[in-house]
Scaffold this active site. Structure first.
Site, PDB file in Angstrom:
ATOM      1  CB  SER A 115      -0.874  -0.001   1.252  1.00 23.00           C
ATOM      2  OG  SER A 115      -1.369   1.309   1.475  1.00 23.00           O
ATOM      3  CG  HIS A 156      -3.714  -1.782  -1.488  1.00 22.61           C
ATOM      4  ND1 HIS A 156      -4.784  -2.642  -1.688  1.00 22.61           N
ATOM      5  CD2 HIS A 156      -4.081  -0.970  -0.464  1.00 22.61           C
ATOM      6  CE1 HIS A 156      -5.739  -2.364  -0.818  1.00 22.61           C
ATOM      7  NE2 HIS A 156      -5.343  -1.344  -0.063  1.00 22.61           N
ATOM      8  CG  HIS A 208      -9.047  -0.532  -0.146  1.00 27.09           C
ATOM      9  ND1 HIS A 208      -8.419  -0.624   1.078  1.00 27.09           N
ATOM     10  CD2 HIS A 208     -10.369  -0.712   0.100  1.00 27.09           C
ATOM     11  CE1 HIS A 208      -9.325  -0.848   2.021  1.00 27.09           C
ATOM     12  NE2 HIS A 208     -10.513  -0.891   1.454  1.00 27.09           N
ATOM     13  CG  MET A 258     -11.326   2.360   2.566  1.00 28.23           C
ATOM     14  SD  MET A 258      -9.745   2.501   3.398  1.00 28.23           S
ATOM     15  CE  MET A 258      -8.669   2.640   1.978  1.00 28.23           C
ATOM     16  N   GLY A 270      -9.000   3.214   7.295  1.00 31.62           N
ATOM     17  CA  GLY A 270      -8.810   4.656   7.494  1.00 31.62           C
ATOM     18  C   GLY A 270      -7.360   5.076   7.656  1.00 31.62           C
ATOM     19  CG  PHE A 271      -5.945   6.393  10.202  1.00 28.27           C
ATOM     20  CD1 PHE A 271      -5.503   7.672   9.875  1.00 28.27           C
ATOM     21  CD2 PHE A 271      -7.231   6.232  10.693  1.00 28.27           C
ATOM     22  CE1 PHE A 271      -6.335   8.770  10.053  1.00 28.27           C
ATOM     23  CE2 PHE A 271      -8.077   7.332  10.864  1.00 28.27           C
ATOM     24  CZ  PHE A 271      -7.630   8.605  10.541  1.00 28.27           C
ATOM     25  N   GLY A 272      -3.012   3.772   8.021  1.00 31.77           N
ATOM     26  CA  GLY A 272      -1.957   2.771   8.027  1.00 31.77           C
ATOM     27  C   GLY A 272      -1.385   2.661   9.435  1.00 31.77           C
ATOM     28  N   GLY A 320      -4.233  -4.517   6.468  1.00 32.29           N
ATOM     29  CA  GLY A 320      -4.156  -3.881   7.777  1.00 32.29           C
ATOM     30  C   GLY A 320      -3.296  -4.686   8.730  1.00 32.29           C
ATOM     31  N   GLY A 321      -2.176  -4.102   9.106  1.00 38.47           N
ATOM     32  CA  GLY A 321      -1.308  -4.751  10.089  1.00 38.47           C
ATOM     33  C   GLY A 321      -0.594  -5.997   9.579  1.00 38.47           C
ATOM     34  N   GLY A 371       1.500  -1.954   4.089  1.00 36.59           N
ATOM     35  CA  GLY A 371       1.907  -0.563   3.929  1.00 36.59           C
ATOM     36  C   GLY A 371       3.155  -0.282   4.721  1.00 36.59           C
ATOM     37  CB  SER A 372       3.758   0.627   8.272  1.00 33.16           C
ATOM     38  OG  SER A 372       2.526   0.102   8.614  1.00 33.16           O
TER      39      SER A 372
HETATM   40  C1  DX5 Z   1      -6.068   1.201   5.790  1.00 32.37           C
HETATM   41  C2  DX5 Z   1      -5.661   0.935   4.365  1.00 32.37           C
HETATM   42  C3  DX5 Z   1      -4.445   0.113   4.238  1.00 32.37           C
HETATM   43  C4  DX5 Z   1      -3.199   0.683   4.866  1.00 32.37           C
HETATM   44  C5  DX5 Z   1      -2.444  -0.512   5.392  1.00 32.37           C
HETATM   45  O1  DX5 Z   1      -7.376   1.581   5.844  1.00 32.37           O
HETATM   46  O2  DX5 Z   1      -6.691   0.270   3.661  1.00 32.37           O
HETATM   47  O3  DX5 Z   1      -4.205  -0.309   2.895  1.00 32.37           O
HETATM   48  O4  DX5 Z   1      -2.376   1.430   4.037  1.00 32.37           O
HETATM   49  O5  DX5 Z   1      -1.362  -0.079   6.131  1.00 32.37           O
HETATM   50  P1  DX5 Z   1      -0.572  -1.028   7.141  1.00 32.37           P
HETATM   51  O6  DX5 Z   1      -0.005  -2.172   6.344  1.00 32.37           O
HETATM   52  O7  DX5 Z   1       0.450  -0.128   7.706  1.00 32.37           O
HETATM   53  O8  DX5 Z   1      -1.563  -1.529   8.170  1.00 32.37           O
HETATM   54 ZN    ZN Z   2      -6.224  -0.614   1.693  1.00 37.59          ZN
END
Ligand code: DX5
Ligand code: ZN
Length: 220
Positions: A8, A31, A64, A66, A140-142, A174-175, A195-196
């Site tokens: 992501s 992503h 994706h 949202m 909503g957040f990474g 997510g995570g 992502g992270s």
């Molecule tokens: C969160 C996003 C994810 C996010 C994942 O709502 O849909 O795609 O970037 O980030 P990580 O891998 O850090 O949880």
């Molecule tokens: Zn996502």
């Protein structure tokens, strides 16, 4: 299904989009998280940024969405050339009609479920989708922690897909990291958003490969 990795780019250095995409070139898809500040309490970017990721030609784009009212907005992401367009079950008015419209525009269609949304109401329309996204954090957040209690839902989703003799992908988002990817893979996920874990790693390329190797151990 062979595991695929979709980093992501939500928290990458967006000022150097091309450079960041080059870092993850060995992945399967990019992503790209679209957030409208209504469906989720965060705002990211919209169609122009997604178009520019598509046009970079570096990786196929996994969008994706949202956002509220995907029935209205999602088709443009297919028209823009995204390989896959995923919208949320909670936001769509007519998910089946929308999936067909995305297919008609040449994209794969994904259905995303927030953590509290069950797969059961969608079991009879699984064949309309190429992918089910089981959110493993509240969208909503990474940088949030993987919610372990999503494992039974991943497992139930895989069982429902297999019972119908379908080849639908299960994405988890997510995570996802080296610490959690095996749990999700073992439960039946085959596409992993990270992502992270990828963009905070010293070597993003090596991280993508490490995640792929771990998922491969549980390849069904
Ligand atoms: C969160 C996003 C994810 C996010 C994942 O709502 O849909 O795609 O970037 O980030 P990580 O891998 O850090 O949880
Ligand atoms: Zn996502």
């Amino acid at each position: 299904m062979k595991p695929t990795i979709s980093p992501s780019i939500l928290n990458c250095d967006i000022g150097d989009l091309r450079g960041q995409l080059k870092l993850i070139e060995s992945a399967d898809l990019a992503h790209v998280d679209v957030m409208d500040n209504h469906f989720v309490p965060n705002l990211s970017w919209g169609l122009p940024v997604v178009e520019s990721v598509v046009q970079s030609g570096i990786l196929p784009v996994d969008a994706h969405l949202m956002i509220e009212d995907p029935d209205r907005w999602a088709p443009a992401y297919a028209e823009a050339g995204c390989a896959s367009v995923t919208f949320h079950a909670e936001a769509a008015t007519a998910p089946l009609r929308l999936a067909r419209e995305l297919h008609a525009k040449g994209a794969r269609a994904g259905l995303a479920l927030r953590p509290a949304t069950d797969i059961a109401p969608f079991v009879d329309i699984l064949s309309e989708f190429d992918m089910i996204l089981v959110m493993t954090v509240e969208p909503g957040f990474g940088g949030q922690s993987f919610i372990d209690s999503m494992i039974p839902k991943i497992r139930r989703t895989r069982e429902a897909i297999n019972a119908s003799g379908l080849e639908v992908s299960i994405q988890v988002d997510g995570g996802i990291s080296r610490a959690t990817i095996e749990l999700a893979a073992e439960a039946g996920a085959d596409n992993f958003v990270a992502g992270s874990a990828v963009f905070k790693a010293e070597d993003a390329y090596a991280e993508v490969e490490a995640l792929r190797e771990l998922a491969l151990k549980h390849c069904h």
